[in-house]
Design a protein around this motif. Structure first.
Motif, PDB file in Angstrom:
ATOM      1  N   SER A  79       0.977  -1.037   0.025  1.00  0.00           N
ATOM      2  CA  SER A  79      -0.126  -0.080  -0.051  1.00  0.00           C
ATOM      3  C   SER A  79       0.798   1.286   0.033  1.00  0.00           C
ATOM      4  CB  SER A  79      -0.974   0.029   1.216  1.00  0.00           C
ATOM      5  OG  SER A  79      -1.857   1.159   1.181  1.00  0.00           O
ATOM      6  N   GLU A  80       0.243   2.387  -0.604  1.00  0.00           N
ATOM      7  CA  GLU A  80       0.909   3.682  -0.484  1.00  0.00           C
ATOM      8  C   GLU A  80      -0.252   4.620  -0.223  1.00  0.00           C
ATOM      9  OE1 GLU A  80       3.563   6.487  -3.536  1.00  0.00           O
ATOM     10  OE2 GLU A  80       3.174   4.255  -4.071  1.00  0.00           O
ATOM     11  N   GLU A  81       0.081   5.533   0.586  1.00  0.00           N
ATOM     12  CA  GLU A  81      -0.883   6.495   0.911  1.00  0.00           C
ATOM     13  C   GLU A  81      -1.344   7.196  -0.289  1.00  0.00           C
ATOM     14  OE1 GLU A  81      -1.002   8.947   4.836  1.00  0.00           O
ATOM     15  OE2 GLU A  81       1.031   8.430   4.539  1.00  0.00           O
ATOM     16  N   HIS A  82      -2.795   7.346  -0.322  1.00  0.00           N
ATOM     17  CA  HIS A  82      -3.450   8.310  -1.321  1.00  0.00           C
ATOM     18  C   HIS A  82      -3.345   7.552  -2.876  1.00  0.00           C
ATOM     19  CE1 HIS A  82      -3.560  11.295   1.677  1.00  0.00           C
ATOM     20  NE2 HIS A  82      -2.492  11.441   1.616  1.00  0.00           N
ATOM     21  N   LYS A  83      -3.080   6.387  -2.641  1.00  0.00           N
ATOM     22  CA  LYS A  83      -3.025   5.564  -3.962  1.00  0.00           C
ATOM     23  C   LYS A  83      -3.552   4.133  -3.980  1.00  0.00           C
ATOM     24  CE  LYS A  83       1.163   7.942  -6.000  1.00  0.00           C
ATOM     25  NZ  LYS A  83       2.731   7.938  -6.526  1.00  0.00           N
ATOM     26  N   GLY A  84      -4.147   3.753  -2.866  1.00  0.00           N
ATOM     27  CA  GLY A  84      -4.762   2.539  -2.774  1.00  0.00           C
ATOM     28  C   GLY A  84      -3.893   1.580  -2.214  1.00  0.00           C
ATOM     29  N   SER A  85      -4.533   0.294  -2.012  1.00  0.00           N
ATOM     30  CA  SER A  85      -3.891  -1.037  -1.466  1.00  0.00           C
ATOM     31  C   SER A  85      -4.237  -2.126  -2.073  1.00  0.00           C
ATOM     32  CB  SER A  85      -4.426  -1.140  -0.157  1.00  0.00           C
ATOM     33  OG  SER A  85      -4.101   0.008   0.724  1.00  0.00           O
TER      34      SER A  85
END
Length: 315
Positions: free
Chosen positions: A56-62
Motif C-alpha cells: 500500500s501507498e498513501e492516497h494511491k490505494g492498497s
C-alpha cells in the motif's frame, strides 16, 4: 484484492490486522466498517496454513494478497445419497401480488436463483398472463400467488385456473400474511400445492418451491398443503446506517418479512425523524458521520427523562 482507497501508511500496515482497529478510530469518522474484517480474514488464512499481507501507498490505494492450502475435494457418501433437487434454471414463474415491494423482492430472489419470473399486480392480470402464455403453447411451471388481493383474491384466481383446462398443468404456491383457520382446507379443495405464511425467509422460500414442485420431499395428498411458520409481529423500524450497501440489504430483508422501515443516514437525522414519527424499534449503527450512535442514543435517553417514555434501541 485491489482498491483505490486512501491507502495505508507503512507504520500502520500491521495495525489494521488487529481486531477493532482502523487508521481513523473516531466514532464519527468518514469511512465505514467495524475494524473486524481484516482480523477475521487474517485468522482464517492462518487456519488454512497461509498468510495475508498487503502492499500500500498513501492516497494511491492498497493491494491485498493471501496464500492458503486446500485439500482436493471428493464426494462423500452422504452427499451422494442426498436427494436430487429439481433444476430451476430458466423455470418460468408467475408472481402475483398487489404489493409492489413484494413483487420486487420475489422477482430479485427468483432471478438470483436463475428462474425466469414474470410479475403482475392483480388477480385479473394473472389470468390474462396465463391465457396469453397458453395461446403461445407455453405454460408457467409455478405460480407464486398472494392470497390477500382486492377484487379478485388468490383463492378466486386459483379456482379459475383449476376450472380452465387450457391453464393446466401448473403448480400453485399460495402466500398469505393472514392466519385464517380455513385457508388450509380451501387450498386442499382447490388443489393448491403449497400454502406459505408470509413473511418467508430466503431459505424457506427455496425449500417451499422445491417441495411445491414435488422434487425435494414427498407427502401424501391426504395431509393437505404444507403450512410454514406463523408470521411474527410486524414492526415500524427506524434504521440508522450510513453505508448504502448495508442500508439496501437491511431494508430488503426487513421489508421482505413485512416490517416497515425508514432510513436515517446519521444520528442527527435520527433525532430529526423522531420529532415527527414514532417507531417500535431503532436499529442504531455506532459509527456514523455528523453524530454517531452513542451520541444519538444519549440524546434520546436525555429527552425520555422529560417524557417518561422509552424507545427500544438496538446497537
Amino acid at each position: 484484492m485491489q482498491d483505490t482507497g486512501i491507502g495505508i501508511p507503512r507504520d500502520k500496515q500491521q495495525l489494521i490486522f488487529e481486531a477493532f482497529a482502523q487508521i481513523d478510530a473516531s466514532s464519527t469518522r468518514k469511512f465505514g466498517g467495524t475494524g473486524l474484517g481484516l482480523s477475521i480474514s487474517s485468522r482464517l488464512v492462518e487456519l488454512m496454513g497461509g498468510q495475508l499481507w498487503l502492499e500500500s501507498e498513501e492516497h494511491k490505494g492498497s493491494t491485498f494478497y493471501f496464500s492458503a492450502w486446500f485439500d482436493r475435494h471428493s464426494r462423500s457418501d452422504a452427499e451422494a445419497a442426498a436427494p436430487a433437487l429439481i433444476d430451476v434454471k430458466g423455470l418460468p414463474v408467475l408472481i402475483v401480488d398487489d404489493n409492489n415491494i413484494n413483487l420486487r423482492v420475489f422477482e430479485e430472489i427468483l432471478h438470483h436463483w436463475g428462474m425466469a419470473p414474470t410479475t403482475v399486480d392483480s388477480g385479473e392480470a394473472a389470468i390474462e398472463a396465463l391465457q396469453r402464455m397458453a395461446e403461445t403453447g407455453g405454460t408457467y411451471s409455478l405460480i407464486l400467488l398472494d392470497a390477500m388481493m382486492p377484487i379478485m383474491d388468490g383463492f378466486m384466481v386459483a379456482k379459475m385456473i383449476r376450472e380452465d383446462p387450457r391453464l393446466e398443468p401448473v403448480t400453485i404456491m399460495m402466500l398469505s400474511s393472514a392466519d385464517r383457520p380455513d385457508d388450509s382446507e380451501r387450498c386442499r379443495d382447490l388443489g393448491i400445492n403449497l400454502y406459505v405464511r408470509k413473511p418467508v425467509k430466503h431459505s424457506e422460500l427455496w425449500h417451499a418451491i422445491q417441495s411445491a414442485l414435488g422434487k425435494a420431499e414427498s407427502r401424501s395428498a391426504e395431509r393437505g398443503p404444507l403450512v410454514l411458520a406463523k408470521p411474527p409481529k410486524l414492526l415500524n423500524i427506524l434504521l440508522a446506517e450510513d453505508n448504502p450497501v448495508n442500508q439496501f440489504m437491511a431494508v430488503a430483508l426487513l421489508e421482505e418479512r413485512g416490517h416497515t422501515v425508514q432510513v436515517a443516514n446519521n444520528g442527527q437525522e435520527v433525532l430529526d425523524i423522531l420529532q415527527r414519527d414514532r417507531f417500535d424499534l431503532i436499529l442504531m449503527d455506532v459509527q456514523m458521520p455528523v453524530m454517531d450512535g452513542f451520541q444519538a442514543t444519549e440524546a434520546i435517553r436525555a429527552a425520555e427523562a422529560q417524557t417518561q417514555k422509552h424507545q427500544r434501541i438496538v446497537r
